[in-house]
Motif scaffolding. Structure first.
Motif: not given
Length: 506
Positions: A382, A385-389
């Protein structure tokens, strides 16, 4: 001027002894030493025999009224204890020296030779030696009495747990506990699934042990108590206390994805970092920037994140090319060099990886390295997944691998050994669990050989049964790490019971 002055020569006078008439140096009694001793006995009235209570189970001695002192035979502590038993007698004389006289260990006798001084006739000081014999009377202490009556009768227990799939942390903690004698008061130690249980006869001993764990590992604890009995006549309560201690699941060499809030609080570290060291703080290293930060237990348990990948997921790679791209950096006492390397999985040469690593100072073409395969890993994290790029590297190398070179020395004994706790093992697990434990213990021994910093706080002992073979001397040129002999404790004398049993693990 002073050289020409007349100096009267001084001669030391002598007198005759008033008893035997021999020539002697003058003293206030005008007696020689032999006659003085025949006239005066300064040890008259001093006790020559004494009885002391000895617990044969825990080898301790009763210090009235209720204190039990643990001491080995002919130790400094036992000598102090014996002299204090004569404290009232020694007020009459001045104690100069005390030493043991050897007696048979099974004779139930301890002999101490005391040298005392006392002022006698007309101010003359007489020195005399005498022997005090102590008779050991067996009498079990309270804790041993309770334990003999019911071995499971404990007052406080410490349940130590770590929610991981291996026991490397407990192997390391076991050596720290042995070095510092932290569990010396434990009446029973039992191996449990994902941890160890320690049982104590006193709550204060359990509290002291928990404080020791707080100093060597990032832990959190809970305390509970259960009422055993209550006497309303004197308003007394008997409780059983339980301390539940949990160790952080973050282990050395784990790959961690930091939560965004933690990464920001550490100065935008990572977010992909490697755990390089675990004490009461967690040391985190960014392998791409060589930035290092430390997490204290309060910071960790506030967010309580887990590892992205652990040592069980390490993959072996072949190194084909190394291009050093930076000078050597010293980070937290460890040396690192940034380099670009070309690697491929040992089991699959179809895909080459070009990665950046911090192991440029120890890797060279032809070596093998252990790392995490992020290219083929299925990560359901989880926090990631919080880091987009976020650009995730295909491979993160952790350490150099010596497995191929160790195959030549497989089965050979080591010149050093470790002690182990007297622990009750769980025999219901079966042979598969025992083989897994042996494999993990072998990995722990290899970690000690490869990492000098890891064995810095441990006690390693020379293996007296080790005999180097001729093949070992021929293969000494290999760069397989080993423990230098100067780091081993030179003389380790064990009791016959410990030396003969499996209390030492090779």
């Amino acid at each position: 001027m002073a050289a020409n002055m007349f100096v009267v020569p001084q001669t030391k006078g002598s007198v005759l002894c008033c008893k035997c008439g021999i020539l002697m140096a003058p003293n206030p009694a005008n007696m020689c030493v032999t006659c003085l001793r025949s006239e005066v006995d300064i040890t008259e009235g001093l006790r020559k025999h004494a009885t002391i209570m000895h617990c044969p189970e825990c080898d301790s001695y009763l210090q009235p009224p209720r204190t039990w002192l643990k001491a080995q035979l002919e130790s400094k502590e036992l000598l102090t204890y014996c002299v204090k038993r004569l404290e009232t007698d020694l007020k009459k004389v001045r104690l100069v020296n005390a030493e043991f006289i050897w007696t048979e260990p099974h004779s139930k006798r301890i002999k101490v030779k005391l040298k005392v001084q006392k002022e006698v006739l007309n101010g003359a000081i007489l020195e005399q030696s005498y022997v005090v014999e102590y008779v050991l009377q067996d009498h079990m202490c309270e804790s041993c009495t309770r334990f003999q009556a019911n071995p499971d009768q404990w007052v406080a227990s410490v349940q130590l747990r770590q929610r991981v799939s291996h026991r490397r942390t407990f192997f390391y903690l076991e050596q720290l506990i042995l070095k510092h004698d932290a569990a010396v008061h434990a009446i029973k130690i039992k191996q449990m699934d994902q941890g160890i249980d320690f049982f104590f006869a006193n709550k204060s001993h359990a509290s002291k042990f928990v404080e020791f764990l707080d100093k060597v590992a990032p832990t959190k604890r809970r305390e509970s108590k259960q009422l055993v009995s209550h006497d309303p006549k004197n308003n007394s309560y008997n409780y059983k206390y339980t301390f539940s201690v949990e160790i952080s699941p973050i282990c050395r060499e784990d790959l961690i994805c930091l939560p965004p809030r933690v990464a920001v609080s550490l100065g935008n570290l990572g977010p992909l970092v490697i755990c390089t060291k675990v004490t009461n703080n967690i040391a985190l290293l960014d392998p791409l920037t060589l930035r290092q930060c430390f997490l204290d237990p309060d910071q960790y348990w506030r967010y309580s994140f887990k590892s992205l990948l652990g040592s069980r997921q390490l993959v072996e790679y072949d190194v084909f090319n190394v291009e050093v791209g930076s000078p050597e950096f010293n980070v937290g006492g460890s040396k690192y060099v940034m380099a670009d390397v070309e690697v491929a999985r040992v089991t699959d040469y179809g895909k080459l990886f070009y990665v950046r690593t911090h192991l440029g100072h120890i890797l060279k073409p032809g070596d093998r390295a252990l790392g995490y395969d992020l290219y083929g890993a299925n990560n359901n994290d989880n926090e990631l997944d919080k880091y987009q790029n976020l650009v995730i590297p295909e491979v993160i190398l952790i350490k150099k691998s010596y497995e191929e070179k160790r195959q030549k020395k497989r089965g050979e004994p080591r010149p050093w050994k470790l002690k182990s706790l007297d622990m009750e093992l769980d025999e219901s697990k079966g042979r598969g669990y025992e083989e897994k434990m042996n494999t993990e213990y072998e990995e722990f021994l290899r970690d000690l050989e490869e990492n000098p910093e890891l064995r810095f706080n441990l006690s390693l002992y020379r293996n007296k049964d080790y005999q180097p073979s001729e093949m070992a001397s021929v293969s000494d040129g290999d760069d397989v790490p080993s423990v230098p002999l100067e780091e081993l404790l030179a003389d380790l004398e064990l009791s016959e019971e410990e030396d003969g049993d499996d209390s030492m693990k090779d």
